[in-house]
Motif scaffolding. Structure first.
Motif, short mmCIF file in Angstrom:
data_model
loop_
_atom_site.label_atom_id
_atom_site.label_comp_id
_atom_site.label_asym_id
_atom_site.label_seq_id
_atom_site.Cartn_x
_atom_site.Cartn_y
_atom_site.Cartn_z
N ILE A 151 0.86 -1.18 0.00
CA ILE A 151 0.00 0.00 0.00
C ILE A 151 0.90 1.23 0.00
N ASN A 152 0.50 2.27 -0.75
CA ASN A 152 1.26 3.51 -0.74
C ASN A 152 0.56 4.54 0.14
N ASN A 153 1.11 5.75 0.18
CA ASN A 153 0.54 6.78 1.05
C ASN A 153 -0.64 7.51 0.42
N ARG A 154 -1.05 7.10 -0.77
CA ARG A 154 -2.31 7.56 -1.37
C ARG A 154 -3.42 6.54 -1.14
N ASN A 155 -3.12 5.51 -0.34
CA ASN A 155 -4.06 4.44 -0.04
C ASN A 155 -4.44 3.61 -1.26
N GLN A 156 -3.55 3.53 -2.22
CA GLN A 156 -3.69 2.57 -3.32
C GLN A 156 -3.03 1.27 -2.87
N ILE A 157 -3.74 0.18 -3.07
CA ILE A 157 -3.31 -1.14 -2.60
C ILE A 157 -3.11 -2.04 -3.81
N ALA A 172 -3.60 -7.12 -9.14
CA ALA A 172 -4.78 -6.27 -8.93
C ALA A 172 -4.37 -5.00 -8.19
N ARG A 173 -5.20 -3.96 -8.37
CA ARG A 173 -5.04 -2.71 -7.62
C ARG A 173 -6.40 -2.29 -7.10
N ASN A 175 -8.38 0.81 -5.42
CA ASN A 175 -8.26 2.26 -5.37
C ASN A 175 -8.96 2.82 -4.13
N PRO A 176 -8.57 4.03 -3.69
CA PRO A 176 -9.19 4.61 -2.49
C PRO A 176 -10.70 4.79 -2.60
N ASP A 177 -11.24 4.90 -3.83
CA ASP A 177 -12.69 5.08 -3.97
C ASP A 177 -13.45 3.77 -3.92
N GLY A 178 -12.73 2.65 -3.71
CA GLY A 178 -13.39 1.36 -3.59
C GLY A 178 -13.40 0.53 -4.85
N SER A 179 -12.93 1.08 -5.97
CA SER A 179 -12.94 0.32 -7.21
C SER A 179 -11.76 -0.65 -7.27
N LEU A 180 -11.91 -1.68 -8.06
CA LEU A 180 -10.92 -2.72 -8.24
C LEU A 180 -10.48 -2.74 -9.70
N ARG A 192 1.28 -11.09 -10.01
CA ARG A 192 1.08 -10.41 -8.73
C ARG A 192 1.88 -9.12 -8.72
N ALA A 193 1.32 -8.11 -8.08
CA ALA A 193 2.01 -6.85 -7.85
C ALA A 193 2.43 -6.81 -6.39
N VAL A 194 3.71 -6.52 -6.11
CA VAL A 194 4.23 -6.66 -4.75
C VAL A 194 4.68 -5.34 -4.14
N ALA A 195 4.73 -4.25 -4.91
CA ALA A 195 5.17 -2.96 -4.37
C ALA A 195 4.55 -1.86 -5.20
N ILE A 196 4.35 -0.68 -4.58
CA ILE A 196 3.78 0.48 -5.28
C ILE A 196 4.32 1.75 -4.62
N ASN A 197 4.72 2.72 -5.45
CA ASN A 197 5.20 3.99 -4.88
C ASN A 197 4.07 5.01 -4.84
N ASP A 198 4.36 6.19 -4.33
CA ASP A 198 3.30 7.19 -4.14
C ASP A 198 2.85 7.82 -5.44
N SER A 199 3.53 7.55 -6.55
CA SER A 199 3.07 8.00 -7.86
C SER A 199 2.08 7.02 -8.47
N GLY A 200 1.89 5.87 -7.82
CA GLY A 200 0.98 4.85 -8.36
C GLY A 200 1.65 3.88 -9.29
N MET A 201 2.98 3.87 -9.35
CA MET A 201 3.73 2.93 -10.17
C MET A 201 3.96 1.66 -9.37
N ALA A 202 3.54 0.53 -9.91
CA ALA A 202 3.61 -0.75 -9.21
C ALA A 202 4.54 -1.70 -9.94
N VAL A 203 5.05 -2.71 -9.22
CA VAL A 203 5.96 -3.68 -9.82
C VAL A 203 5.63 -5.07 -9.28
N GLY A 204 6.08 -6.07 -10.03
CA GLY A 204 5.87 -7.45 -9.63
C GLY A 204 6.33 -8.39 -10.71
N GLU A 205 5.53 -9.41 -10.98
CA GLU A 205 5.89 -10.40 -11.99
C GLU A 205 4.64 -11.00 -12.59
#
Length: 514
Positions: A151-157, A172-173, A175-180, A192-205
């Motif tokens: 999870i980042n500090n914008r509450n994106q998971i 999957a991501r 979003n703070p508004d409840g959407s998937l 799977r996505a395992v990390a995300i920065n505060d810009s919303g850029m995520a990484v995984g495999e």
């Protein structure tokens, strides 16, 4: 047009978190040439100890000095959140499988849980609003499978969740508004996505074809960049920093190599070029820490910690003559923590000591920098450090936090439970004396003690003695039933501040057939 019920649902979801107007830093692009290294800091080292709980299976630390953790003891799982002053139970009702995986600077805890019906679901939790099971794809029939991994500090998971296109989870991501959002590529067998920065850029495999895993970067709009395998057998991305640099590794010829990728520089090899390397940390200056493993046939494998930077390349961290060491975390001040083991081949992991490095300066045994620590406390490994210098460490008294300075919390600090055999085995019918030392920052404080043993036998009545903020609790117990039993000892001050330590014991029946 969005329906009114849908809008209300999203508002309820968003209310779980901090208000949406949260400032964040996208991170400036590095200046021409290699990015600047982190500044080197000299920090006076003295730490107050805070007990967090028994040994942790997972533990995470945020920038505010808060922590979340999961501990597993036989079939009993406990989940906690430390808000900087006290511990809150993270209640995950249902099945036996559940884990805390990540924590942001707003105190939002995310992870995975097993429901009473056997589904595996992603969750978010806050101390103010409690548990929220994250949405799943309603098009999926049958058991759900999902986990929130970051999870980042914008509450994106981000994490993984089963999609409608196959039987395996995809990235999957939430979003703070409840959407998937199901992240591309939808053609992957699993991802799977395992990390995300505060810009919303995520990484995984993602497994793009059968048994062909590629490191993946997901842009803020959800589109994917396949980084390939860099000529190896497969690859994965594990971390992303504020400026969009991605740390990952790839396997080739039986070895494991590291890379740092960015839009500006592409793929840059990092770390040692031989051996099997564990890359554990990336900071915002693009510095990477890890440990290089030497595989031995006749003894446990040995590791040597290192730090890699753009300007200096690979530099080994000193180990004070010890043959084995691991760096487990790195912050933006180039401070690192981990462990050193002077006798790794003697079969006793108790020789490990939690270690601190400031750059490539000599290692510091954190056990030597504790302020008013209880007698017998030993820190085995340090697993996390934030930019403020707060550390999470494993000890013989369970998971502890090391807070810089002489101000911990008002609660007493407890050491390990000693008594009986070192391996925790006691004979059926034996009467054993146990002791727990404690200290309190308030030297005029007084305390009460309680104890319990989970064996169904008559319970002990502890005795406590203390003088000027230091004392110990003694417990005598007769074990009347074979099997595992958990001994818990709790110390409480007059204001109700309490700390508990726990030890698992095995009651053995000598007459039982082997």
């Amino acid at each position: 047009m969005t329906s009114i019920p849908s809008i209300k649902a999203r508002l309820r979801w968003a209310s779980l978190f901090v208000p949406a107007a949260i400032a964040f830093h996208a991170g400036a692009a590095p200046a021409p040439g290699a990015p600047a290294e982190a500044a080197h800091y000299a920090r006076p080292l003295e730490y107050s100890v805070i007990n967090l709980g028994r040994d942790a299976g997972s533990a995470v630390l945020n920038g505010r000095g808060q922590a979340a953790f999961t501990s597993v003891l036989l079939d009993d799982r406990q989940h906690g959140f430390f808000d900087g002053r006290r511990i809150h139970a993270v209640g995950l009702a249902g099945g036996s499988y559940s884990y805390v995986n990540a924590l942001n600077d707003h105190g939002v805890v995310v992870g995975e849980l097993q429901t009473a019906t056997g589904d595996y679901r992603a969750f978010a939790w806050t101390s103010a609003r409690g548990l929220r099971v994250l949405p799943r794809n309603n098009a999926v029939s049958g058991p759900a499978s999902g986990a929130a991994l970051a999870i980042n500090n914008r509450n994106q998971i981000v994490g993984r969740i089963r999609s409608a296109v196959g039987i395996y989870p995809l990235a999957a991501r939430w979003n703070p508004d409840g959407s998937l959002d199901h992240l591309a590529p939808q053609t992957a067998r699993t991802a799977r996505a395992v990390a995300i920065n505060d810009s919303g850029m995520a990484v995984g495999e993602a497994e793009v074809t059968w048994h062909d895993n590629h490191a993946i970067v997901w842009n803020p709009d959800g589109t994917a960049i396949d980084l390939g395998t860099f000529g190896g057998d497969f690859s994965t991305a594990t971390q992303v920093n504020a400026s969009g640099q991605v740390l990952g590794h790839y396997y080739k010829g039986g070895n494991k190599f590291g890379f740092l990728w960015s839009r500006r520089y592409g793929m840059v090899p990092v770390g040692p070029t031989t051996g099997f390397v564990n890359f554990t940390a990336l900071n915002d200056a693009g510095e990477v820490a890890g440990s290089n493993m030497t595989i031995l046939d006749s003894a446990p494998s040995l590791q040597r910690p290192f730090i890699w930077s753009w300007r200096a390349g690979v530099r080994s961290l000193p180990m004070g003559g010890a043959p084995h060491g691991e760096v487990l975390a790195l912050n933006n001040r180039r401070e690192m923590v981990g462990l050193i083991d002077p006798t790794p081949n003697d079969g006793d992991s108790g020789s490990r000591r939690a270690t601190y490095w400031n750059g490539v300066a000599s290692p510091i045994d954190l056990n030597t920098r504790l302020y008013r620590a209880p007698a017998g406390l030993v820190l085995y490994a340090a697993r996390a450090i934030n930019d403020g210098g707060t550390i999470l460490a494993d000890s013989n008294a369970g998971l502890v936090m090391l807070r810089p300075g002489r101000e911990g919390t008002p609660a007493p600090v407890l050491g390990p439970i000693s008594g009986g055999a070192a391996d925790g085995v006691v004979a059926l019918g034996a009467t054993v004396d146990f002791t727990v030392p404690f200290v309190d920052s308030a030297v005029a404080e007084s305390h009460l003690a309680s104890a319990s043993v989970g064996d169904g036998c008559p319970q002990p009545v502890p005795s406590l003695r203390e003088r000027r903020g230091q004392g110990d609790v003694s417990v005598r117990h007769t074990f009347c039933r074979p099997g595992y039993a958990s001994l818990k000892i709790r110390v409480t001050d007059r204001a109700g501040n309490a700390t508990q330590v726990e030890r698992l014991l095995l009651v053995a029946d000598p007459s039982a057939k082997r």
